[in-house]
Structure formats: structure tokens, C-alpha cells
Write a protein that holds these residues in place. Sequence first.
Motif, PDB file in Angstrom:
ATOM      1  N   ASN A  29       0.656  -1.649  -0.010  1.00 12.29           N
ATOM      2  CA  ASN A  29       0.063  -0.141  -0.314  1.00 12.29           C
ATOM      3  C   ASN A  29       1.023   1.094   0.001  1.00 12.29           C
ATOM      4  O   ASN A  29       0.508   2.397  -1.509  1.00 12.29           O
ATOM      5  N   GLN A  30       1.804   1.032   1.064  1.00 14.70           N
ATOM      6  CA  GLN A  30       2.857   2.331   0.978  1.00 14.70           C
ATOM      7  C   GLN A  30       3.175   2.748  -0.648  1.00 14.70           C
ATOM      8  O   GLN A  30       3.618   3.951  -0.709  1.00 14.70           O
ATOM      9  N   LEU A  31       3.778   1.496  -0.940  1.00 13.24           N
ATOM     10  CA  LEU A  31       4.440   1.902  -2.469  1.00 13.24           C
ATOM     11  C   LEU A  31       4.008   2.305  -3.601  1.00 13.24           C
ATOM     12  O   LEU A  31       3.515   3.198  -4.675  1.00 13.24           O
ATOM     13  N   TYR A  32       2.014   1.858  -3.525  1.00  7.54           N
ATOM     14  CA  TYR A  32       1.156   1.784  -4.390  1.00  7.54           C
ATOM     15  C   TYR A  32       0.664   3.933  -4.238  1.00  7.54           C
ATOM     16  O   TYR A  32       1.134   4.660  -5.081  1.00  7.54           O
ATOM     17  N   TYR A  33       0.583   3.916  -3.219  1.00  5.51           N
ATOM     18  CA  TYR A  33       0.767   5.538  -2.536  1.00  5.51           C
ATOM     19  C   TYR A  33       1.478   6.693  -2.495  1.00  5.51           C
ATOM     20  O   TYR A  33       1.299   7.550  -3.329  1.00  5.51           O
ATOM     21  N   THR A  91      -8.289   9.267   3.041  1.00  5.57           N
ATOM     22  CA  THR A  91      -7.940  10.265   3.550  1.00  5.57           C
ATOM     23  C   THR A  91      -6.557  10.908   3.027  1.00  5.57           C
ATOM     24  O   THR A  91      -6.012  10.081   3.194  1.00  5.57           O
ATOM     25  N   GLN A  92      -6.747  11.974   2.968  1.00  2.00           N
ATOM     26  CA  GLN A  92      -5.257  13.090   3.699  1.00  2.00           C
ATOM     27  C   GLN A  92      -4.001  12.150   4.339  1.00  2.00           C
ATOM     28  O   GLN A  92      -2.996  12.404   3.948  1.00  2.00           O
ATOM     29  N   PRO A  93      -4.923  12.628   5.653  1.00  6.20           N
ATOM     30  CA  PRO A  93      -3.782  12.572   7.094  1.00  6.20           C
ATOM     31  C   PRO A  93      -3.218  10.872   6.556  1.00  6.20           C
ATOM     32  O   PRO A  93      -2.483  10.243   6.847  1.00  6.20           O
ATOM     33  N   GLY A 117      14.440   6.494   5.400  1.00 10.68           N
ATOM     34  CA  GLY A 117      15.611   7.466   6.448  1.00 10.68           C
ATOM     35  C   GLY A 117      15.526   8.304   5.232  1.00 10.68           C
ATOM     36  O   GLY A 117      17.128   9.215   5.430  1.00 10.68           O
ATOM     37  N   VAL A 118      15.121   8.921   4.601  1.00 12.22           N
ATOM     38  CA  VAL A 118      15.061  10.071   3.414  1.00 12.22           C
ATOM     39  C   VAL A 118      13.442  10.331   3.639  1.00 12.22           C
ATOM     40  O   VAL A 118      12.431   9.822   3.150  1.00 12.22           O
ATOM     41  N   GLU A 119      13.834  11.512   2.263  1.00 11.21           N
ATOM     42  CA  GLU A 119      12.553  12.700   2.617  1.00 11.21           C
ATOM     43  C   GLU A 119      12.164  12.294   0.737  1.00 11.21           C
ATOM     44  O   GLU A 119      13.028  11.959   0.542  1.00 11.21           O
ATOM     45  N   SER A 138       0.689   7.456   6.125  1.00  9.44           N
ATOM     46  CA  SER A 138       1.880   6.365   5.241  1.00  9.44           C
ATOM     47  C   SER A 138       3.001   6.556   4.681  1.00  9.44           C
ATOM     48  O   SER A 138       3.903   6.109   4.765  1.00  9.44           O
ATOM     49  N   ILE A 139       3.295   8.383   3.846  1.00 13.47           N
ATOM     50  CA  ILE A 139       4.190   8.380   3.385  1.00 13.47           C
ATOM     51  C   ILE A 139       5.266   8.806   4.661  1.00 13.47           C
ATOM     52  O   ILE A 139       6.248   8.703   4.009  1.00 13.47           O
ATOM     53  N   SER A 140       4.532   9.349   5.628  1.00 11.16           N
ATOM     54  CA  SER A 140       5.739   9.900   6.714  1.00 11.16           C
ATOM     55  C   SER A 140       6.491   8.586   7.317  1.00 11.16           C
ATOM     56  O   SER A 140       7.631   8.802   7.244  1.00 11.16           O
ATOM     57  N   SER A 141       5.925   8.325   7.302  1.00  8.49           N
ATOM     58  CA  SER A 141       6.182   6.255   8.034  1.00  8.49           C
ATOM     59  C   SER A 141       7.410   5.429   6.788  1.00  8.49           C
ATOM     60  O   SER A 141       8.309   5.037   7.548  1.00  8.49           O
ATOM     61  N   LEU A 142       6.765   5.719   4.800  1.00  3.50           N
ATOM     62  CA  LEU A 142       7.726   5.282   4.839  1.00  3.50           C
ATOM     63  C   LEU A 142       8.609   6.038   4.979  1.00  3.50           C
ATOM     64  O   LEU A 142      10.595   5.602   4.764  1.00  3.50           O
TER      65      LEU A 142
END
Length: 51
Positions: free
Chosen positions: A4-8, A28-30, A44-46, A35-39
Motif C-alpha cells: 500500500n505504501q508503494l502504491y500510495y 483520507t489525506q491524513p 531514512g530519506v525525505e 503512510s508516506i511519513s512512515s515510509l
Amino acid sequence: MNLNQLYYFKKLAQLQHFTQAAKELYITQPTLSGSISSLEEELGVELFRKD
């Protein structure tokens, strides 16, 4: 990391807009932001610069 994280990530990279990506993903946007923040934390990268 999960699929899911990769799909997002892919959808967000295509659209470059969190709200629009969330709408197209039917989440939802949050949820997308979290999910992106967790990834990002796991890798370890932005991945996206938030303006």
C-alpha cells in the motif's frame, strides 16, 4: 514497508498533490500523509518536499 505504501507513493509521485492523490486512492489525506511519513522514516530519506 508494504505494498500500500508503494502504491500510495506511486500515485503521489504522479500527481504531486496530497489531497488529489488521496481522493484518487479513496483514502483520507491524513492517512496518505501518515503512510508516506512512515515510509520516509523507514527508508531514512525525505521522499517529498512539503511546501
